[in-house]
Write an enzyme that holds these catalytic residues in place. Sequence first.
Site, PDB file in Angstrom:
ATOM      1  N   ASP A  11       2.054   0.576 -10.109  1.00 14.96           N
ATOM      2  CA  ASP A  11       2.122   2.029 -10.267  1.00 14.96           C
ATOM      3  C   ASP A  11       3.471   2.580  -9.813  1.00 14.96           C
ATOM      4  O   ASP A  11       4.302   1.865  -9.241  1.00 14.96           O
ATOM      5  CB  ASP A  11       1.007   2.698  -9.459  1.00 14.96           C
ATOM      6  N   TYR A  49      -0.845  -9.002  -2.914  1.00 14.00           N
ATOM      7  CA  TYR A  49      -0.100  -7.804  -2.538  1.00 14.00           C
ATOM      8  C   TYR A  49       0.090  -7.766  -1.026  1.00 14.00           C
ATOM      9  O   TYR A  49      -0.777  -8.207  -0.263  1.00 14.00           O
ATOM     10  CB  TYR A  49      -0.843  -6.542  -2.968  1.00 14.00           C
TER      11      TYR A  49
END
Length: 304
Positions: free
Chosen positions: A65, A123
């Site tokens: 994002d 992540y």
Amino acid sequence: MSVDAVGGAVEGAPARLALRVQYLGGHFFGWQWQPGQRTVQQCLEEATERIARHPVRYHAAGRTDTGVHASGQVVHFDTHKKLAPETWVRGLNSLLPDDIAVRAAAYVSDHWHARFTALWREYRYCIHNSTVPDLFVRAQSWYYPYCPLDSEAVAAALATLPGHHDFRAFRRAGSSRPHSLVHVYTAECTREGEQIAIRVRANSFLYGMMRLLIGALAEVGSGRWSVERFAGLWQAGNREQVKYAAPPQGLCLVGVGYPDDPFKTNGIGFARCHTGQEKPEARLGNGDLESREERPPHEMSPLH
């Protein structure tokens, strides 16, 4: 698809090239093409088309994002251009902006897909937990001066995540995914001085999952939530209680796993660069790239 002695694709059907790329997400509106916006996919495709001389479409393991970084993103595209992997790396890095870098390249089979062949993504989220800001880490971490965060409590909360579960409590509105099942392999928290690093490895991630998860973990670390409350909320799928998402700049896609690492055996290495052994057709000539100077070596927010 077959490969010649220097790693270039044999003429005929298009070849599929995988890349490992890095980018600093601060000046991008995410990975995916958006009309009128600067995105990572747009920059990569424009640079690649200048070399390939034909349209290309990139596919990524993770569609990050706006504001999210990547140190281990994996992507692929198909091309008719016959170049060795190291030539692609040098050519692309000469054309890309300074906040994107290609770290490795390898030819893969036509059935290999950066997204669908992947077994897991990992992540990392960084929190700078200090009363005094550090400008050299702030661009890639969440500056959290409000109170000391208990990293042991955060680690205990993370220990409730591994396994195959419904994580709807950490799914942002607007997702088109038909279910919210995710298999989390590992979830851990480490602290070194003022720096807290939270790493989660899973087969996939829901839309907004990591930032909502970090927002909830901050509640645990600050003492506002107990570990038991945290576990009960996500296990019950209580999305209403997870109200805040951590800011994007602390999040980074650090790795993607595959059944066979394409870069381990076919990727470029420093020793292969500038060896002078490439075949003439695998080199970039003056007609392949436009003239360019050679580069020297070298706060939580409400969720809507």
